[in-house]
Structures are given as structure tokens and as C-alpha cells.
Design an enzyme around this catalytic site. Structure first.
Site, PDB file in Angstrom:
ATOM      1  N   LYS A 121      -0.606  -5.004   5.145  1.00 10.05           N
ATOM      2  CA  LYS A 121      -1.042  -3.653   4.781  1.00 10.05           C
ATOM      3  C   LYS A 121      -2.526  -3.620   4.436  1.00 10.05           C
ATOM      4  O   LYS A 121      -3.269  -2.746   4.882  1.00 10.05           O
ATOM      5  CB  LYS A 121      -0.228  -3.143   3.607  1.00 10.05           C
ATOM      6  CG  LYS A 121      -0.606  -1.729   3.157  1.00 10.05           C
ATOM      7  CD  LYS A 121      -0.621  -1.639   1.666  1.00 10.05           C
ATOM      8  CE  LYS A 121      -1.680  -0.674   1.210  1.00 10.05           C
ATOM      9  NZ  LYS A 121      -1.893  -0.711  -0.237  1.00 10.05           N
ATOM     10  N   ASP A 139       2.578   1.620   2.935  1.00  6.71           N
ATOM     11  CA  ASP A 139       2.919   1.086   1.623  1.00  6.71           C
ATOM     12  C   ASP A 139       4.261   1.684   1.182  1.00  6.71           C
ATOM     13  O   ASP A 139       4.915   2.404   1.949  1.00  6.71           O
ATOM     14  CB  ASP A 139       1.819   1.382   0.600  1.00  6.71           C
ATOM     15  CG  ASP A 139       1.556   2.875   0.428  1.00  6.71           C
ATOM     16  OD1 ASP A 139       2.355   3.704   0.928  1.00  6.71           O
ATOM     17  OD2 ASP A 139       0.559   3.228  -0.218  1.00  6.71           O
TER      18      ASP A 139
END
Length: 217
Positions: A121, A139
Site C-alpha cells: 500500500k 487501505d
């Protein structure tokens, strides 16, 4: 609504609400963005932005950061949480950038993911926001909203990322990642909406009566 119709509505609504979503983490180049995103793990962007000015005063490039002790870095970033791990990661990745990348942050997902403290991420955020390379960092917040809006039934963020990339045009990914985050903060937070409150939830599922139970990432 079919899933494609929900996706089209979400894209249109978010582009209208946030036509030019700003990058929430204060930074001045790829290196300071990378460090700021690393610090944001399990910490709010607001807190990170409060902490980083003092960190940049200490060192705002890998060459200067590599000269600092881990203890000095940790003392500044302590309010962000996980400071023992994050300070070691910042120190080590700065050394690696010098030794392997001529002091530059690589515009490459694989190279970024090999850096200490940099997961998929974080690497995606840097690719999108520092280098404008199409990416869709997911996320836990985006994972939750994508489930509420019926865009994925993914068991984890990796599957949700794949589903969102299939649903939305590539040239929308970078902005959409931020647009979803901003909508979640303002209208569809974990406690403020349960899948039946915000405008997008109600439009995508007008007949939904019970809270939407979402799978944690």
C-alpha cells in the site's frame, strides 16, 4: 443497481464532490512523501503532518537522514506510534536509497516494496502521488467502503484492489483512491455510517434496512 452501475455512480459522485483531491500528507519530494506515508501506518494524517516539520528540520533527504541516530529519529516521530520500528525503517531505507539508488526514491513498485517498512500500500501511494503512475492503494478504510457500496466481496485488501482496478478506468485510479478516503472521512466513517446512512450507501442500496457487516482486512 448492477455492480457496474454502482461503480459508475460512485465515480461520478466522487468526481463531483472532490474534483481535485489534495494529497493529505505534507511533503516536498518523493523522499519526504515516502517517509510520511511510512509514518502514517496506524496513525492519522493530521498527526503525521504535525510531526514531520521537526523531522525535516533534522533531515529531509536520505543522505542527512542516514547520518542521524535511530534514537534521534525515534524521539521526533514518537507521537506517530510504532516509533521503534518506524525509526529503524527510516534509517535503514535511507541507507539503502544511497547505496542502491543514488539517493533517489525509485519509481518502481518492486524496488519500493523491498525497502524496510514499505509494504504494497505504501509503495502504491508513492507511485501514485510522487510519480503519477496509475495505482490503487487500498487501505482498511477503502476496503470497508468498497464492501458497503457493493464493489467487492474481497476477504482482504489485495482482493479489493484487484476488484476496484477491474471496475474503474485506469486514468481515474490515483484520484479515486483519495476521493474514497475523503468521502469516508466526511460521510461514511466506521462509526458515522453503517451502510445505510451516507448518500452513496443509500443510493447504491436504497432498500437496505440493516447495517452492512463488512469483512475486516
Amino acid at each position: 443497481m448492477l455492480k457496474k452501475e454502482r461503480a459508475a455512480y460512485v465515480l461520478q459522485r466522487l468526481q463531483k464532490e472532490y474534483p481535485e483531491p489534495p494529497i493529505p500528507l505534507d511533503h516536498k519530494d518523493p523522499y519526504t512523501l515516502l517517509v510520511a506515508v511510512l509514518l502514517s501506518a496506524q496513525c492519522t494524517d493530521e498527526r503525521v503532518n504535525q510531526v514531520t516539520p521537526a523531522l525535516w528540520e533534522l533531515a529531509d533527504n536520505p543522505y542527512d537522514m542516514a547520518k542521524q541516530t535511530v534514537e534521534d529519529i525515534k524521539a521526533i516521530i514518537r507521537p506517530c506510534g510504532l516509533s521503534p520500528q518506524k525509526s529503524k525503517a527510516i534509517s535503514k531505507l535511507s541507507q539503502i536509497l544511497i547505496e542502491e539508488h543514488d539517493g533517489e526514491v525509485p519509481a518502481d513498485m518492486d524496488a519500493l516494496e523491498k525497502l524496510p517498512g514499505v509494504g504494497h500500500k505504501t509503495a502504491g501511494v508513492v507511485m501514485a502521488q510522487a510519480f503519477d503512475v496509475p495505482s490503487f492503494p487500498v487501505d482498511t478504510h477503502i476496503h470497508r467502503l468498497a464492501q458497503r457500496w457493493g464493489l467487492t466481496n474481497g476477504q482482504n485488501v489485495a482482493q479489493t484492489e484487484k476488484d476496484l482496478k477491474r471496475l474503474f478506468p485506469e486514468d481515474a485510479w490515483n484520484a479515486l483512491h483519495l476521493q474514497i478516503i475523503y468521502w469516508g472521512r466526511e460521510f461514511c466513517s466506521a462509526r458515522g455510517c453503517d451502510g445505510t446512512v451516507c448518500e452513496i450507501c443509500r443510493t447504491c442500496y436504497p432498500k437496505r434496512k440493516n447495517p452492512k457487516i463488512t469483512l475486516k482486512a
